[in-house]
Motif scaffolding. Structure first.
Motif, PDB file in Angstrom:
ATOM      1  N   ASN A  89     -11.801 -27.912  19.668  1.00 34.74           N
ATOM      2  CA  ASN A  89     -10.422 -27.485  19.435  1.00 34.74           C
ATOM      3  C   ASN A  89     -10.087 -27.517  17.957  1.00 34.74           C
ATOM      4  OD1 ASN A  89      -9.715 -27.169  22.201  1.00 34.74           O
ATOM      5  ND2 ASN A  89      -9.698 -29.401  22.361  1.00 34.74           N
ATOM      6  N   TRP A  91      -7.158 -26.196  15.129  1.00 36.30           N
ATOM      7  CA  TRP A  91      -5.862 -25.616  14.786  1.00 36.30           C
ATOM      8  C   TRP A  91      -5.748 -25.621  13.274  1.00 36.30           C
ATOM      9  CZ3 TRP A  91      -1.998 -24.087  18.309  1.00 36.30           C
ATOM     10  CH2 TRP A  91      -2.297 -24.317  19.642  1.00 36.30           C
ATOM     11  N   ASN A 103      -3.947 -21.505  16.783  1.00 34.13           N
ATOM     12  CA  ASN A 103      -5.056 -21.975  17.599  1.00 34.13           C
ATOM     13  C   ASN A 103      -6.296 -21.147  17.242  1.00 34.13           C
ATOM     14  OD1 ASN A 103      -6.921 -22.704  19.525  1.00 34.13           O
ATOM     15  ND2 ASN A 103      -5.540 -22.416  21.271  1.00 34.13           N
ATOM     16  N   ASN A 105      -9.165 -21.268  18.452  1.00 39.19           N
ATOM     17  CA  ASN A 105     -10.000 -20.890  19.593  1.00 39.19           C
ATOM     18  C   ASN A 105      -9.809 -19.424  19.960  1.00 39.19           C
ATOM     19  OD1 ASN A 105     -11.243 -23.330  19.708  1.00 39.19           O
ATOM     20  ND2 ASN A 105      -9.851 -24.161  21.246  1.00 39.19           N
TER      21      ASN A 105
END
Length: 187
Positions: A89, A91, A103, A105
């Protein structure tokens, strides 16, 4: 003499289990690449902020090698400390938009090696391979991986081990630190 300097840097990396980016090679001339004997265990540094770190070691078709990361070494990506396994993850804070976060991802398929979708994971290749779909020549090391080499790109008989932290091209400026990789020729 450039050769003596390169030999000295390889020797320092080969005998020292910790490293810094100053110990890593961003590139190395093929005539200065060192062979590894069966049973020999050597080290090289991979800098998280370099698009490529050259091991300075050649691998050969028909041989087997183990690459490993010993201990609890870390490097960072956007101030996130992680190991050679990378992290899932990410950010980032947008510069433009009053504490707005993005984000990352959403951009995982833009990683240099999307087959292993972890930010800052240690990726090594047999040569400087830019094809993200080449899962034979490039691979995630994790904490350890053994590779028996049956073929190399362009029908070569040898290649230099080249590595990087898995990130998006041009996103290496926020990475820091280096990881020491052990390479052993098993057969």
């Amino acid at each position: 003499n450039v050769f003596l300097l390169i030999f000295a840097l390889i020797h320092v990396a080969a005998s020292n289990p910790s490293c810094e980016c100053a110990d890593a090679f961003s590139s190395i001339l093929s005539e200065n690449v060192r062979n590894i004997s069966v049973g020999e265990r050597l080290h090289f540094c991979v800098c998280g902020s370099y698009e490529w770190s050259s091991s300075g070691y050649a691998v050969y078709v028909g041989a087997t090698y183990t690459l490993s990361v010993e201990g609890s070494q870390t490097w960072s990506d956007y101030n996130h400390n992680t190991t050679s396994l990378g992290y899932a993850n990410k950010w980032i804070k947008l510069i433009c938009c009053n504490d707005q976060w993005e984000n990352m991802n959403n951009y995982i398929t833009s990683l240099r090696y999307p087959e292993h979708p972890y930010w800052a994971a240690l990726i090594c290749c047999f040569g400087r391979i830019e094809d993200p779909s080449d899962t034979e020549s490039c691979f995630a090391v994790g904490t350890s991986i053994t590779k028996s080499i049956s073929t190399l790109p362009a029908a070569a008989t040898s290649a230099t081990v080249e590595c990087y932290a898995n990130d998006i091209i041009d996103f290496y400026g926020d990475n820091a630190g280096a990881i020491n990789v052990t390479i052993t020729r098993d057969a």
